[in-house]
Scaffold this active site. Sequence first.
Site, PDB file in Angstrom:
ATOM      1  N   HIS A 131      -6.372  -3.276  -4.607  1.00 46.82           N
ATOM      2  CA  HIS A 131      -5.176  -3.122  -5.435  1.00 46.82           C
ATOM      3  C   HIS A 131      -5.364  -2.006  -6.459  1.00 46.82           C
ATOM      4  O   HIS A 131      -6.460  -1.776  -6.971  1.00 46.82           O
ATOM      5  CB  HIS A 131      -4.858  -4.416  -6.168  1.00 46.82           C
ATOM      6  CG  HIS A 131      -4.228  -5.463  -5.305  1.00 46.82           C
ATOM      7  ND1 HIS A 131      -3.065  -5.241  -4.596  1.00 46.82           N
ATOM      8  CD2 HIS A 131      -4.592  -6.754  -5.040  1.00 46.82           C
ATOM      9  CE1 HIS A 131      -2.742  -6.331  -3.923  1.00 46.82           C
ATOM     10  NE2 HIS A 131      -3.648  -7.261  -4.171  1.00 46.82           N
ATOM     11  N   CYS A 187      -2.214   1.019  -4.428  1.00 46.38           N
ATOM     12  CA  CYS A 187      -0.936   1.391  -5.034  1.00 46.38           C
ATOM     13  C   CYS A 187      -1.158   2.383  -6.177  1.00 46.38           C
ATOM     14  O   CYS A 187      -2.210   2.398  -6.809  1.00 46.38           O
ATOM     15  CB  CYS A 187      -0.232   0.149  -5.573  1.00 46.38           C
ATOM     16  SG  CYS A 187       0.177  -1.091  -4.336  1.00 46.38           S
TER      17      CYS A 187
END
Length: 255
Positions: A131, A187
């Site tokens: 992430h 991301c």
Amino acid sequence: MVSSNISGMTGSVSSSSYPVPGYGGYYAQPPIRPVLQLPLPSMHGRKRALLCGVSYRGKSYKIKGSINDVKCMRYFLVEKFGFPNDSILMLTEDETNPLKIPTKENIRLALRWLVQGCQPGDSLVFHFSGHGSKQLDNDMDEVDGFDETLCPLDYETRGMIVDDEINATIVRPLPQGATLHAIIDACYSQTVLDLPFVCRMNREGYYTWEDQTRSPYKGTSGGLAFCISACDDNQTSVDTTVSQSPIYLIDRQKI
């Protein structure tokens, strides 16, 4: 939509000539600690890689493919680019060595290990699959006003790793003749290395260069750094389901 962004730069300025940016104006480097004790290849023209795959097991935001990603990358580096097995450090939740779990402290240690003693002719690789996030930039050194971050396994309690620190640790020390390739599958990852230039390319192969330069200087000490990212600083990337393991496909097709 997933886009690919390649950032590269060169420089000839000594890393000691410029302050390192961070919160409140300057970022204090973490204290020097003993690096991971791993066998290293020869001191000249060596190849070294740090591969971090974080799956966040047991969490609502767990990722299914991140550990498989770094296993595929290891195979690729060894079989196709001749990286010695003992020059590749993998941090995943599958590891039994506590120093190889992808916590914030272990990733910090491993990033310092990656560039320790870096010399002309060295080839370095940093791969992160996990992430990513972003937070307000307090240094006024970001075009979009946000610092990009990587999320270690324990980021909820220990915090994220900010692009300013990543740049100071593995980009700024690169000497002339050394090369770093970073592959960031997360991301908001376009400028997570804070490189001075971004190459924005579409699916047809057309590209444009964007100048991300801000003060103070955040380039290398003469080396060459590239970052290939999964998406733009304002985009997110997600897991996908495939019918076969990528490792199996690599073995079959000998890519």
